[in-house]
Design a protein around this motif. Sequence first.
Motif, PDB file in Angstrom:
ATOM      1  N   THR A 123      62.095  99.403 -65.057  1.00  0.00           N
ATOM      2  CA  THR A 123      63.169  99.520 -64.087  1.00  0.00           C
ATOM      3  C   THR A 123      63.262 100.953 -63.557  1.00  0.00           C
ATOM      4  O   THR A 123      63.336 101.905 -64.328  1.00  0.00           O
ATOM      5  CB  THR A 123      64.513  99.111 -64.733  1.00  0.00           C
ATOM      6  OG1 THR A 123      64.373  97.788 -65.260  1.00  0.00           O
ATOM      7  CG2 THR A 123      65.645  99.156 -63.731  1.00  0.00           C
ATOM      8  N   GLY A 124      63.207 101.079 -62.225  1.00  0.00           N
ATOM      9  CA  GLY A 124      63.315 102.378 -61.577  1.00  0.00           C
ATOM     10  C   GLY A 124      62.013 103.148 -61.495  1.00  0.00           C
ATOM     11  O   GLY A 124      62.005 104.298 -61.060  1.00  0.00           O
ATOM     12  N   TYR A 125      60.913 102.515 -61.907  1.00  0.00           N
ATOM     13  CA  TYR A 125      59.622 103.213 -61.931  1.00  0.00           C
ATOM     14  C   TYR A 125      58.533 102.325 -61.347  1.00  0.00           C
ATOM     15  O   TYR A 125      58.661 101.108 -61.304  1.00  0.00           O
ATOM     16  CB  TYR A 125      59.233 103.571 -63.367  1.00  0.00           C
ATOM     17  CG  TYR A 125      60.121 104.632 -63.979  1.00  0.00           C
ATOM     18  CD1 TYR A 125      59.716 105.959 -64.021  1.00  0.00           C
ATOM     19  CD2 TYR A 125      61.360 104.299 -64.519  1.00  0.00           C
ATOM     20  CE1 TYR A 125      60.516 106.935 -64.590  1.00  0.00           C
ATOM     21  CE2 TYR A 125      62.176 105.271 -65.090  1.00  0.00           C
ATOM     22  CZ  TYR A 125      61.745 106.580 -65.122  1.00  0.00           C
ATOM     23  OH  TYR A 125      62.539 107.542 -65.670  1.00  0.00           O
ATOM     24  N   THR A 164      61.920 106.977 -55.964  1.00  0.00           N
ATOM     25  CA  THR A 164      62.932 107.765 -55.260  1.00  0.00           C
ATOM     26  C   THR A 164      63.532 106.885 -54.171  1.00  0.00           C
ATOM     27  O   THR A 164      62.831 106.050 -53.578  1.00  0.00           O
ATOM     28  CB  THR A 164      62.328 109.048 -54.638  1.00  0.00           C
ATOM     29  OG1 THR A 164      61.267 108.683 -53.770  1.00  0.00           O
ATOM     30  CG2 THR A 164      61.815 109.986 -55.718  1.00  0.00           C
ATOM     31  N   TYR A 165      64.791 107.087 -53.945  1.00  0.00           N
ATOM     32  CA  TYR A 165      65.504 106.275 -52.956  1.00  0.00           C
ATOM     33  C   TYR A 165      66.223 107.215 -52.002  1.00  0.00           C
ATOM     34  O   TYR A 165      66.647 108.300 -52.382  1.00  0.00           O
ATOM     35  CB  TYR A 165      66.531 105.363 -53.645  1.00  0.00           C
ATOM     36  CG  TYR A 165      65.899 104.437 -54.663  1.00  0.00           C
ATOM     37  CD1 TYR A 165      65.345 103.230 -54.278  1.00  0.00           C
ATOM     38  CD2 TYR A 165      65.847 104.779 -56.013  1.00  0.00           C
ATOM     39  CE1 TYR A 165      64.752 102.377 -55.201  1.00  0.00           C
ATOM     40  CE2 TYR A 165      65.255 103.933 -56.949  1.00  0.00           C
ATOM     41  CZ  TYR A 165      64.721 102.741 -56.534  1.00  0.00           C
ATOM     42  OH  TYR A 165      64.141 101.904 -57.452  1.00  0.00           O
ATOM     43  N   SER A 166      66.366 106.774 -50.768  1.00  0.00           N
ATOM     44  CA  SER A 166      67.134 107.570 -49.812  1.00  0.00           C
ATOM     45  C   SER A 166      68.393 106.790 -49.446  1.00  0.00           C
ATOM     46  O   SER A 166      68.402 105.560 -49.451  1.00  0.00           O
ATOM     47  CB  SER A 166      66.304 107.903 -48.578  1.00  0.00           C
ATOM     48  OG  SER A 166      65.838 106.719 -47.969  1.00  0.00           O
ATOM     49  N   VAL A 167      69.421 107.542 -49.141  1.00  0.00           N
ATOM     50  CA  VAL A 167      70.702 106.937 -48.759  1.00  0.00           C
ATOM     51  C   VAL A 167      70.973 107.327 -47.307  1.00  0.00           C
ATOM     52  O   VAL A 167      70.874 108.493 -46.942  1.00  0.00           O
ATOM     53  CB  VAL A 167      71.842 107.435 -49.670  1.00  0.00           C
ATOM     54  CG1 VAL A 167      73.177 106.867 -49.217  1.00  0.00           C
ATOM     55  CG2 VAL A 167      71.552 107.084 -51.119  1.00  0.00           C
ATOM     56  N   THR A 168      71.283 106.356 -46.496  1.00  0.00           N
ATOM     57  CA  THR A 168      71.674 106.626 -45.116  1.00  0.00           C
ATOM     58  C   THR A 168      73.088 106.096 -44.911  1.00  0.00           C
ATOM     59  O   THR A 168      73.493 105.109 -45.526  1.00  0.00           O
ATOM     60  CB  THR A 168      70.724 105.947 -44.104  1.00  0.00           C
ATOM     61  OG1 THR A 168      70.474 104.614 -44.507  1.00  0.00           O
ATOM     62  CG2 THR A 168      69.429 106.693 -43.969  1.00  0.00           C
ATOM     63  N   TYR A 169      73.802 106.799 -44.081  1.00  0.00           N
ATOM     64  CA  TYR A 169      75.174 106.410 -43.792  1.00  0.00           C
ATOM     65  C   TYR A 169      75.237 105.855 -42.379  1.00  0.00           C
ATOM     66  O   TYR A 169      74.596 106.351 -41.461  1.00  0.00           O
ATOM     67  CB  TYR A 169      76.118 107.623 -43.911  1.00  0.00           C
ATOM     68  CG  TYR A 169      76.199 108.156 -45.321  1.00  0.00           C
ATOM     69  CD1 TYR A 169      77.105 107.621 -46.223  1.00  0.00           C
ATOM     70  CD2 TYR A 169      75.366 109.189 -45.747  1.00  0.00           C
ATOM     71  CE1 TYR A 169      77.177 108.099 -47.518  1.00  0.00           C
ATOM     72  CE2 TYR A 169      75.424 109.675 -47.027  1.00  0.00           C
ATOM     73  CZ  TYR A 169      76.344 109.130 -47.914  1.00  0.00           C
ATOM     74  OH  TYR A 169      76.421 109.610 -49.180  1.00  0.00           O
ATOM     75  N   ASN A 170      76.040 104.835 -42.220  1.00  0.00           N
ATOM     76  CA  ASN A 170      76.227 104.228 -40.923  1.00  0.00           C
ATOM     77  C   ASN A 170      77.716 104.274 -40.621  1.00  0.00           C
ATOM     78  O   ASN A 170      78.520 103.749 -41.376  1.00  0.00           O
ATOM     79  CB  ASN A 170      75.710 102.789 -40.966  1.00  0.00           C
ATOM     80  CG  ASN A 170      75.819 102.077 -39.643  1.00  0.00           C
ATOM     81  OD1 ASN A 170      76.729 102.360 -38.858  1.00  0.00           O
ATOM     82  ND2 ASN A 170      74.910 101.150 -39.403  1.00  0.00           N
ATOM     83  N   GLY A 171      78.073 104.908 -39.521  1.00  0.00           N
ATOM     84  CA  GLY A 171      79.487 105.039 -39.143  1.00  0.00           C
ATOM     85  C   GLY A 171      80.131 103.719 -38.773  1.00  0.00           C
ATOM     86  O   GLY A 171      81.337 103.635 -38.585  1.00  0.00           O
ATOM     87  N   ASN A 172      79.365 102.672 -38.689  1.00  0.00           N
ATOM     88  CA  ASN A 172      79.871 101.341 -38.421  1.00  0.00           C
ATOM     89  C   ASN A 172      80.835 101.327 -37.236  1.00  0.00           C
ATOM     90  O   ASN A 172      81.993 100.976 -37.344  1.00  0.00           O
ATOM     91  CB  ASN A 172      80.517 100.762 -39.682  1.00  0.00           C
ATOM     92  CG  ASN A 172      80.652  99.246 -39.601  1.00  0.00           C
ATOM     93  OD1 ASN A 172      79.910  98.593 -38.860  1.00  0.00           O
ATOM     94  ND2 ASN A 172      81.572  98.698 -40.370  1.00  0.00           N
ATOM     95  N   SER A 173      80.330 101.768 -36.104  1.00  0.00           N
ATOM     96  CA  SER A 173      81.091 101.792 -34.843  1.00  0.00           C
ATOM     97  C   SER A 173      82.282 102.726 -34.901  1.00  0.00           C
ATOM     98  O   SER A 173      83.338 102.473 -34.348  1.00  0.00           O
ATOM     99  CB  SER A 173      81.553 100.382 -34.459  1.00  0.00           C
ATOM    100  OG  SER A 173      80.442  99.529 -34.311  1.00  0.00           O
ATOM    101  N   ASN A 174      82.134 103.840 -35.629  1.00  0.00           N
ATOM    102  CA  ASN A 174      83.231 104.795 -35.675  1.00  0.00           C
ATOM    103  C   ASN A 174      83.506 105.349 -34.265  1.00  0.00           C
ATOM    104  O   ASN A 174      82.647 105.338 -33.396  1.00  0.00           O
ATOM    105  CB  ASN A 174      82.960 105.918 -36.672  1.00  0.00           C
ATOM    106  CG  ASN A 174      81.741 106.755 -36.299  1.00  0.00           C
ATOM    107  OD1 ASN A 174      80.760 106.197 -35.812  1.00  0.00           O
ATOM    108  ND2 ASN A 174      81.819 108.046 -36.536  1.00  0.00           N
ATOM    109  N   THR A 175      84.722 105.824 -34.049  1.00  0.00           N
ATOM    110  CA  THR A 175      85.103 106.312 -32.706  1.00  0.00           C
ATOM    111  C   THR A 175      85.142 107.812 -32.621  1.00  0.00           C
ATOM    112  O   THR A 175      85.449 108.383 -31.587  1.00  0.00           O
ATOM    113  CB  THR A 175      86.487 105.731 -32.311  1.00  0.00           C
ATOM    114  OG1 THR A 175      87.415 106.142 -33.281  1.00  0.00           O
ATOM    115  CG2 THR A 175      86.441 104.236 -32.177  1.00  0.00           C
ATOM    116  N   GLY A 176      84.861 108.503 -33.680  1.00  0.00           N
ATOM    117  CA  GLY A 176      84.863 109.952 -33.636  1.00  0.00           C
ATOM    118  C   GLY A 176      84.153 110.521 -34.840  1.00  0.00           C
ATOM    119  O   GLY A 176      83.895 109.855 -35.833  1.00  0.00           O
ATOM    120  N   GLY A 177      83.826 111.798 -34.748  1.00  0.00           N
ATOM    121  CA  GLY A 177      83.139 112.467 -35.858  1.00  0.00           C
ATOM    122  C   GLY A 177      81.653 112.096 -35.877  1.00  0.00           C
ATOM    123  O   GLY A 177      81.142 111.404 -35.036  1.00  0.00           O
TER     124      GLY A 177
END
Length: 181
Positions: A123-125, A164-177
């Motif tokens: 697991t994880g390898y 190794t894993y990468s994390v991406t963020y999604n603003g999910n239709s945010n309206t600012g920032g």
Amino acid sequence: NTYSVTYNGNGNTGGAVPTDATSYHNGDTATVLGNTGTLVRTGYTFAGWNTAANGSGTSYTGGDTFGIGLSDVTLYAQWTAVNYTVTYNGNTNTGGSVPTDGNTYHITDTVTVLGNTGTLVKTGYTFAGWNTAANGSGTSYSSGNTFAMGSSNVTLYAQWTQNTYSVTYNGNSNTGGADPT
């Protein structure tokens, strides 16, 4: 006429042949000496003496006796090859099974390294081949590589590369920032 009994190491790699200093006459009885010189041959065990180097003559062990004829006698060491094995170790795997090499090998035989035939997982390898040391400091091998068998059993340890894993963020239709990065 006198006759001698001499001993031949027949391929030994160490030790010394026994010495029989007796001068024999026709009809005398000679007693076969044991491996008093501690003869050794790498990858083999001592298996007695024979009147022919290839073992096709008369076999003797220490303490046996035989009659002296009308010639000198040479007794040749006989050797039995030692069998060695290759064992695979999952080296902390969490699933699957290690390959099994059911062959026995003699010194200098060619060994072909097996692949991850038992679908080992951790697991994880990710599986990354085999190594003669659990910590990877020995000799590394991949499936299909070959090596010459030495004078001992071999254990090949699974090697693992941490995922190794990468994390991406999604603003999910945010309206600012902005999305954090």
